[in-house]
Design an enzyme around this catalytic site. Structure first.
Site, mmCIF file in Angstrom:
data_model
loop_
_atom_site.group_PDB
_atom_site.id
_atom_site.type_symbol
_atom_site.label_atom_id
_atom_site.label_comp_id
_atom_site.label_asym_id
_atom_site.label_seq_id
_atom_site.Cartn_x
_atom_site.Cartn_y
_atom_site.Cartn_z
ATOM 1 N N SER A 93 49.495 -31.010 74.617
ATOM 2 C CA SER A 93 50.490 -31.277 73.578
ATOM 3 C C SER A 93 49.867 -31.868 72.317
ATOM 4 O O SER A 93 50.392 -32.815 71.723
ATOM 5 C CB SER A 93 51.567 -32.226 74.122
ATOM 6 O OG SER A 93 52.763 -32.107 73.397
ATOM 7 N N LYS B 160 56.736 -26.846 70.451
ATOM 8 C CA LYS B 160 55.429 -26.191 70.387
ATOM 9 C C LYS B 160 55.458 -24.805 71.030
ATOM 10 O O LYS B 160 54.569 -23.977 70.775
ATOM 11 C CB LYS B 160 54.377 -27.064 71.060
ATOM 12 C CG LYS B 160 54.048 -28.366 70.320
ATOM 13 C CD LYS B 160 52.947 -29.121 71.031
ATOM 14 C CE LYS B 160 52.472 -30.333 70.232
ATOM 15 N NZ LYS B 160 53.333 -31.510 70.410
ATOM 16 N N SER C 9 58.190 -32.124 71.957
ATOM 17 C CA SER C 9 57.059 -31.192 71.993
ATOM 18 C C SER C 9 57.386 -29.833 72.588
ATOM 19 O O SER C 9 56.532 -28.933 72.563
ATOM 20 C CB SER C 9 55.890 -31.818 72.766
ATOM 21 O OG SER C 9 55.260 -32.806 71.987
#
Length: 372
Positions: free
Chosen positions: A140, A88, A85
């Site tokens: 997230s 991101k 993640s």
């Protein structure tokens, strides 16, 4: 060895100066690693006179001065790993400037049903882009990442934009195959790239607000709201912690990119492929960075983005600023080349037929030089 630069005096909220020291690779030079030749090593990279680094189980890490861009220490900085993640961060850096944060959108069923961590989107037009970015960086939300990609014109366009942004930032170890970091063959990043991308994000006030929010209200159907809390365990517990993002999958293991600010100085730490809990290690690396800043010889640098091309200068004439392709001249207005042509014709009329012919030929040559 103490390094004092004008950039190191800049406050984070006031803007970051992206610097490239002499040993950092230029955008056009493919002969050495981005950030400097020492960053091509796979082991620990550290000034010989520096204090020992804290122990870490991470396969790769970077400790950098967020104000000057100096890399203070690293381990396998350009090693390519699954980012989970932490990808991101690139999604946010790419899309925040492209999307109107006040726009309200309705997520698709695909976005609402995406696997992994989610903020819990439903198919109602109740979400602002602003809400989705907050969900993306705080909890997230994989569903928020897909919804943002849809708002940007679809998955293919968003991935193309993300990869183009990575190249612009010179994060050349990074390949985005998803907007949320879920494992996919061919997707990668590096500890160096995460530091580079995180630093670019921190230069944006909206990005800083998203990653630095501890608790926020998130919309639900029927006008209701519920609270979401930031997954960054160091936010509020580590002195001066700003943000940024953690990640984990079974294949990527633990990863993190974060920054803290103390006494007017910012330290960025990134770790990748950590088999255990990395929170304590990140704290130790941040402490080391604050103690080492200005006292060790940098081993490299977080480079600036690729500079934009400058207008060309025709031979024998002044610079000509070519209009941007997306901004054509308005109807009824002469382009710079038409104005130059008219001037040449006027000179020809005053000077005789010979000068007129010369002016026409010169105008034609200038048009070819400018690609007209």
């Amino acid at each position: 060895m103490k390094h004092v630069t004008a950039a190191s005096a800049l406050a984070l909220a006031g803007g970051l100066t992206l610097v490239t020291p002499a040993n950092a690779r230029a955008a056009h030079d493919d002969t050495s690693p981005i950030g400097g030749s020492m960053l091509g090593r796979h082991g620990v990279v550290l000034d010989a006179g520096a204090k020992p680094l804290p122990k870490t189980e991470s396969s790769a890490f970077v400790v950098a001065d967020g104000d000057t861009g100096e890399v203070l220490a690293a381990k396998d900085p350009h090693g390519r790993y699954l980012p989970a993640s932490t990808l991101k961060i690139l999604t946010a850096v790419t899309l925040i400037p492209r999307l109107n944060k006040n726009k309200t959108i309705k997520p698709s069923a695909e976005a609402c049903n995406v696997e992994g961590s989610a903020v819990g989107l439903t198919q109602h037009r109740i979400y602002k882009v602003d809400d989705l970015f907050r969900a993306l960086m705080m909890v997230s939300g994989n569903d928020a990442a897909v919804a943002l990609a849809e708002t940007n014109g679809g998955m293919a366009r968003t991935l193309a934009d993300m990869n183009a942004e990575a190249k612009r930032l010179q994060a050349l170890d990074t390949v985005a195959k998803t907007p949320n970091g879920l494992d996919k063959p061919g997707q990668s990043s590096s500890a160096y790239d995460l530091a580079l991308i995180a630093r670019a994000g921190l230069a944006n006030p909206d990005f800083r607000e998203y990653v630095g929010t501890k608790v926020a209200e998130f919309p639900a159907p029927a006008g209701k709201h519920y609270q979401i809390a930031n997954h960054n365990r160091l936010l509020g517990s580590y002195p001066g912690m700003i943000g940024v993002k953690n990640g984990w999958t079974t294949k990527a293991m633990g990863s993190f990119a974060g920054a803290a600010r103390r006494d007017g100085h910012t330290i960025i730490v990134t770790v990748m492929h950590n088999e255990g809990s990395f929170w304590g290690e990140v704290k130790d690396l941040l402490d080391w960075g604050f103690a080492a800043r200005g006292r060790v010889t940098p081993v490299g640098a977080l480079v600036g983005p690729v500079p934009k091309a400058r207008p060309t200068k025709p031979v024998g004439g002044p610079p000509v600023a070519a209009p941007a392709p997306s901004q054509p001249a308005a109807s009824g207005q002469d382009s710079p080349m038409v104005g130059a042509g008219a001037l040449v014709v006027a000179v020809g009329l005053l000077g005789g037929v010979a000068w007129l012919v010369y002016g026409v030929r010169r105008r034609s040559r200038l048009r070819r030089d400018e690609g007209a």
